[in-house]
Design a protein around this motif. Structure first.
Motif, PDB file in Angstrom:
ATOM      1  N   PHE A 122       0.830  -1.196   0.000  1.00  0.00           N
ATOM      2  CA  PHE A 122       0.000   0.000   0.000  1.00  0.00           C
ATOM      3  C   PHE A 122       0.867   1.249   0.000  1.00  0.00           C
ATOM      4  CE2 PHE A 122      -4.047  -1.913   0.391  1.00  0.00           C
ATOM      5  CZ  PHE A 122      -3.885  -3.064   1.145  1.00  0.00           C
ATOM      6  N   TYR A 123       0.445   2.206  -0.789  1.00  0.00           N
ATOM      7  CA  TYR A 123       1.065   3.530  -0.800  1.00  0.00           C
ATOM      8  C   TYR A 123      -0.025   4.518  -0.425  1.00  0.00           C
ATOM      9  CZ  TYR A 123       4.799   1.082  -3.166  1.00  0.00           C
ATOM     10  OH  TYR A 123       5.801   0.193  -3.467  1.00  0.00           O
ATOM     11  N   ALA A 131      -5.574  14.495   0.212  1.00  0.00           N
ATOM     12  CA  ALA A 131      -5.877  13.648  -0.940  1.00  0.00           C
ATOM     13  C   ALA A 131      -7.084  12.770  -0.625  1.00  0.00           C
ATOM     14  CB  ALA A 131      -4.677  12.778  -1.283  1.00  0.00           C
ATOM     15  N   ASP A 132      -7.742  12.275  -1.671  1.00  0.00           N
ATOM     16  CA  ASP A 132      -8.898  11.394  -1.499  1.00  0.00           C
ATOM     17  C   ASP A 132      -8.663  10.033  -2.125  1.00  0.00           C
ATOM     18  OD1 ASP A 132      -8.965  12.060  -4.167  1.00  0.00           O
ATOM     19  OD2 ASP A 132     -11.023  12.834  -4.170  1.00  0.00           O
ATOM     20  N   TRP A 133      -7.377   9.630  -2.264  1.00  0.00           N
ATOM     21  CA  TRP A 133      -7.074   8.358  -2.916  1.00  0.00           C
ATOM     22  C   TRP A 133      -5.810   7.739  -2.335  1.00  0.00           C
ATOM     23  CZ3 TRP A 133      -2.536   7.781  -5.888  1.00  0.00           C
ATOM     24  CH2 TRP A 133      -1.830   8.968  -6.161  1.00  0.00           C
ATOM     25  N   PHE A 134      -5.702   6.419  -2.531  1.00  0.00           N
ATOM     26  CA  PHE A 134      -4.463   5.724  -2.196  1.00  0.00           C
ATOM     27  C   PHE A 134      -4.178   4.702  -3.279  1.00  0.00           C
ATOM     28  CE2 PHE A 134      -7.681   3.090  -0.112  1.00  0.00           C
ATOM     29  CZ  PHE A 134      -7.253   1.781  -0.326  1.00  0.00           C
ATOM     30  N   LEU A 135      -2.963   4.164  -3.250  1.00  0.00           N
ATOM     31  CA  LEU A 135      -2.468   3.306  -4.319  1.00  0.00           C
ATOM     32  C   LEU A 135      -2.100   1.937  -3.755  1.00  0.00           C
ATOM     33  CD1 LEU A 135      -1.606   3.561  -7.366  1.00  0.00           C
ATOM     34  CD2 LEU A 135       0.663   4.219  -6.529  1.00  0.00           C
ATOM     35  N   VAL A 136      -2.336   0.900  -4.555  1.00  0.00           N
ATOM     36  CA  VAL A 136      -1.963  -0.462  -4.167  1.00  0.00           C
ATOM     37  C   VAL A 136      -1.144  -1.094  -5.286  1.00  0.00           C
ATOM     38  CG1 VAL A 136      -2.777  -2.703  -3.343  1.00  0.00           C
ATOM     39  CG2 VAL A 136      -4.186  -0.658  -2.973  1.00  0.00           C
ATOM     40  N   ARG A 137      -0.016  -1.652  -4.936  1.00  0.00           N
ATOM     41  CA  ARG A 137       0.775  -2.465  -5.868  1.00  0.00           C
ATOM     42  C   ARG A 137       0.462  -3.914  -5.551  1.00  0.00           C
ATOM     43  NH1 ARG A 137       5.185  -5.729  -6.152  1.00  0.00           N
ATOM     44  NH2 ARG A 137       6.639  -5.488  -7.902  1.00  0.00           N
ATOM     45  N   THR A 138       0.105  -4.711  -6.559  1.00  0.00           N
ATOM     46  CA  THR A 138      -0.382  -6.053  -6.272  1.00  0.00           C
ATOM     47  C   THR A 138      -0.221  -6.965  -7.481  1.00  0.00           C
ATOM     48  OG1 THR A 138      -2.326  -7.240  -5.396  1.00  0.00           O
ATOM     49  CG2 THR A 138      -2.739  -5.494  -6.964  1.00  0.00           C
ATOM     50  N   GLN A 139      -0.619  -8.204  -7.280  1.00  0.00           N
ATOM     51  CA  GLN A 139      -0.725  -9.170  -8.370  1.00  0.00           C
ATOM     52  C   GLN A 139      -2.052  -9.907  -8.232  1.00  0.00           C
ATOM     53  OE1 GLN A 139       3.252 -11.010  -7.496  1.00  0.00           O
ATOM     54  NE2 GLN A 139       3.502 -10.906  -9.724  1.00  0.00           N
TER      55      GLN A 139
END
Length: 357
Positions: A122-123, A131-139
């Motif tokens: 998670f970022y 901010a109103d968003w977050f980022l996920v790196r995944t598979q």
């Protein structure tokens, strides 16, 4: 949406008399693991930045998304999918559901198979960033007997979750695929382990993150002869839509692309460790076919017909396909842009029958 181990796959081929549709599976799916929670505070030290939400909370968001998405896929329910997704991604998935009657059953079953997002990182931005968003790196992985099964591939997927009035919605999901997986950048983190945001409107070198959607649509509209985009597989695919647009028309029709208003117009940008930015966004183009003379006509392809309620089997004088797109790219520290994945899905078809003579 309709998801699985896939990016958007495009089958193009258009000919007067048999107007074969562009078939795209705009994929999106998710699962997760994490960035650091707030760093421990030392006596006398300034309090650490607080995250927009904690890792545990973000993990629950992704888990809830998977559950609703899988249920929506099973029921082929756009209304249910709207509880998991938003923005351009939801528009693309609703359109895929519309197309299902015209698609191969085996393709649909593969694309809508139950899945999980695994190997999550998670970022999350600091709460102070507003901010109103977050980022996920995944598979992505198959869901087998309630547990993660085989990975779709070695590709890495980035997911954007955006907060709406009634909860979190996934709005973009794009991959670093194949050989381009090595181009995945490292996200810049602050001292608390939180994601550093990039201002979409602020230029890095000569390029602002907000320019990525326009650079992508230019590949469709002009073929990008003078594009600033680096040479990538995604750029070459985008150009192919332009260079192959008139294939099989036999000179009986005109066809062109025009930039259209994006469904959401979102641009999400995170700073990278080398001073550049990772960018995820949405864009849109319209493809117009126009018969050249009274002896020519356009027949809708099978995957276009579900979008046309009145007499889809008629001979058409004009056909307009409306496409929604999502993309992921990188702006290098010296301002050079590259796009690494473009998802494209027809969301609407306008068809004008030939006049009665």
């Amino acid at each position: 949406m309709a998801h699985s181990a896939r990016s958007a796959h495009i089958s193009r081929g258009t000919r007067i008399g048999v107007f074969a549709a562009a078939v795209l599976s705009a994929a999106a799916s998710l699962t997760a693991c994490s960035t650091a929670d707030s760093a421990p505070e030392r006596a006398g030290a300034a309090p650490a930045e607080r995250p927009l939400l904690t890792k545990a909370e973000a993990n629950k968001v992704v888990d809830a998304y998977q559950k609703v998405n899988n249920q929506a896929n099973e029921e082929r329910s756009a209304a249910l999918m709207a509880k998991a997704e938003g923005g351009a991604l939801l528009a693309m998935d609703k359109a895929y559901f519309t197309q299902i009657p015209a698609l191969r059953k085996s393709e649909v079953e593969k694309n809508l198979a139950p899945f999980l997002y695994v190997n999550r990182t998670f970022y999350i931005p600091p709460a102070s960033a507003k901010a109103d968003w977050f980022l996920v790196r995944t598979q992505g992985a198959q869901l087998t007997h309630g547990k993660p099964g085989k990975l779709w591939s070695k590709d890495v997927r980035f997911l954007v979750f955006k907060r709406s009035a009634d909860g979190w919605r996934m709005v973009v999901a794009r991959d670093f695929e194949g050989a381009d997986a090595a181009k995945e950048p490292h996200i810049a983190l602050d001292k608390a382990g939180l994601m550093k945001l990039a201002d979409p409107a602020a230029k890095i070198g000569r390029t602002a993150p907000s320019q990525l959607p326009g650079l992508v649509t230019d590949l469709w509209v002009t073929g990008g002869p003078n594009t600033a985009l680096a040479d990538t597989a995604a750029r070459r695919v985008g150009r192919s839509w332009y260079t192959e647009r008139a294939d099989n028309l036999d000179g009986h029709a005109w066809v062109d692309f025009k930039k259209a208003a994006p469904h959401a117009g979102d641009v999400f940008a995170a700073r990278t460790a080398d001073g550049g930015a990772l960018v995820l966004s949405d864009s849109a183009v319209d493809e117009t076919f126009l018969a050249k003379d009274l002896q020519s006509y356009i027949s809708l392809g099978e995957t276009d017909k579900p979008f046309v309620k009145r007499n889809p089997d008629a001979r058409m004088d004009k056909v307009v396909r409306h496409y929604a797109q999502t993309e992921i790219g990188v702006i290098s520290a010296d301002g050079k842009p590259a796009v690494y994945s473009i998802g494209t899905q027809v969301t609407k078809v306008d068809a004008t029958p030939t006049p009665d003579i």
